[in-house]
Write an enzyme that holds these catalytic residues in place. Sequence first.
Site, mmCIF file in Angstrom:
data_model
loop_
_atom_site.group_PDB
_atom_site.id
_atom_site.type_symbol
_atom_site.label_atom_id
_atom_site.label_comp_id
_atom_site.label_asym_id
_atom_site.label_seq_id
_atom_site.Cartn_x
_atom_site.Cartn_y
_atom_site.Cartn_z
ATOM 1 N N GLU A 262 48.806 33.433 39.458
ATOM 2 C CA GLU A 262 47.543 34.099 39.750
ATOM 3 C C GLU A 262 47.268 34.029 41.242
ATOM 4 O OE1 GLU A 262 43.981 32.842 37.701
ATOM 5 O OE2 GLU A 262 45.173 32.087 36.012
ATOM 6 N N GLU A 316 35.952 41.748 34.624
ATOM 7 C CA GLU A 316 35.618 41.249 33.291
ATOM 8 C C GLU A 316 34.150 40.835 33.277
ATOM 9 O OE1 GLU A 316 38.851 38.761 31.447
ATOM 10 O OE2 GLU A 316 39.676 38.925 33.470
ATOM 11 N N LYS A 319 32.730 37.261 31.854
ATOM 12 C CA LYS A 319 33.171 35.961 32.344
ATOM 13 C C LYS A 319 31.975 35.185 32.882
ATOM 14 C CE LYS A 319 36.988 34.934 34.121
ATOM 15 N NZ LYS A 319 38.146 34.700 35.003
ATOM 16 N N GLU A 325 33.695 35.821 39.894
ATOM 17 C CA GLU A 325 34.564 35.688 38.731
ATOM 18 C C GLU A 325 34.645 36.980 37.922
ATOM 19 O OE1 GLU A 325 36.556 33.249 37.594
ATOM 20 O OE2 GLU A 325 36.189 32.156 39.451
#
Length: 518
Positions: A262, A316, A319, A325
Amino acid sequence: MATRSSKLLPFLLLLLSLLCLSTAVTIGVNYGANADDLPPPATVAAFLRDKTYITRVKLFDSNPDFIKAFANISTISLAITTLNSDIPSLATPAGASQWISDHVLPFVPATNIDLLLVGNEVLATMDKTLIVRLVPAMKCLSDALAKAGYSHIRVSTPHSLGILSASEPPSTGRFRRGYDRAIFTPMLNFHRKTKTPFMVNPYPYFGYNDRTLNYALFRPNSGVFDPATNINYTSMFSAQLDAVYSAMQKLNFSDVGIAVGETGWPTAAEPGQAGVSVADAEAFNGNLIRMVNSGLGTPLMPNRTFETYIFSLFNEDLKPGPIAERNFGLFKPDMTPVYDVGLLKDPTVEPGRAPSSAPTPSGSGSPSTSKPGNWCVPKSNTDPDSLQNNINYACQYIDCKPIQTGGKCFQPDTLMAHAAYAMNDYYQKNGKHSYDCDFSGSGVTTTTDPKICGVPHFSQAMAPASSAPESSSSISLAPKSSSISIAPKAGIESSAHKKKLWINGLIGCFLIILAFAI
């Protein structure tokens, strides 16, 4: 049979020759689904196959709907992940075999699963029950795959950089005491035996401050010096990888490959946070793609490419945690890009090559879209430090010998003149996009020929001679082991490096063709 083989031989030789002449730049993405507005997995898989150059997809679980979505897509390899809570049972042969039977065998070979990840950042959980069983689980899963006839599926596990007790400067990189011998020695020995990568999640985003923003974004900067190796790092990402390498080297495992599970940069964060914008994310990921594919590696790991998965495919919205994030995505839910780093298939872009993503001003909010001029020059009010940083940055990607002492473009010997040469050559060789002349806001494009490296050296378009700093530039042009750590762009390597790759490729292809001929 001999006659049939002889008839097939010319076709095989032609096919192998074409394969040897082709090159590809590859990148992976993390496909998370902690959102309520994403398209169905089958739609996503078809989009990635048909519309992008993404070749690897990493899942954070083994959801069968997502795995089945990639069936019969040979151009995309899939990484699936076990739950951390599954690790104790996976540390037994029976448990590992059952997991493979349930989560792998129903989908292969239709789905191209080539990587099985055992948990995610397990050591960061501080759960001793999981940690002591991690390596046994990796071994048992690898054995179970081999027994099932899928020994080509690699086994690894991703780590945060919290596994290091020291990382700055990179030469001090060391695994946390206690884990170094008990966990990482047997784990690295497993990777060596199975020829699988040690996977880490380096995030410059989580390590930068206002002072080190350009260092984190691959932008021109004065660098961070490592006195033990005499290397001046101008890329935090390269420094983080070399810190991991140093830790592995201290345990005598420098031969084990490293993969990036990542990394990424968000497009939004808390109000007032510097260094988070569309332009900043585009700069980081665009330069990241070039760096990991360049083949030049890092200062301590020259001539390497790095299997890399960008975080993440989509924003997303469910999250938890800080705003950032939820805003790491490359694409919106309608599959339009949040920004363009060359991942979308485009007939005007060479397949697999991201467009240049030269530095853009921090916090600009969006990349520059102004119509490019024919030349790139420094702004007349650019300070000497910025000019020198621009020279050092550009000269990692172009040949700057002409502005070294004795070079044909050494005169006039001023920072302004040398910076003009370096910035313009970088701009010309990267497609003349407006963002290729940004240089953190110190460059400007012009349609008037500035007569760079000619007589006269400057025209009305350039800064007046009276405003040009008269100090001589010191150009860093040392080899790969020197102070420069940002890898040159794919396709813009030095002629010597291109020649080396070309010769090595020809030798390899010749041996393959010879084997078929025999």
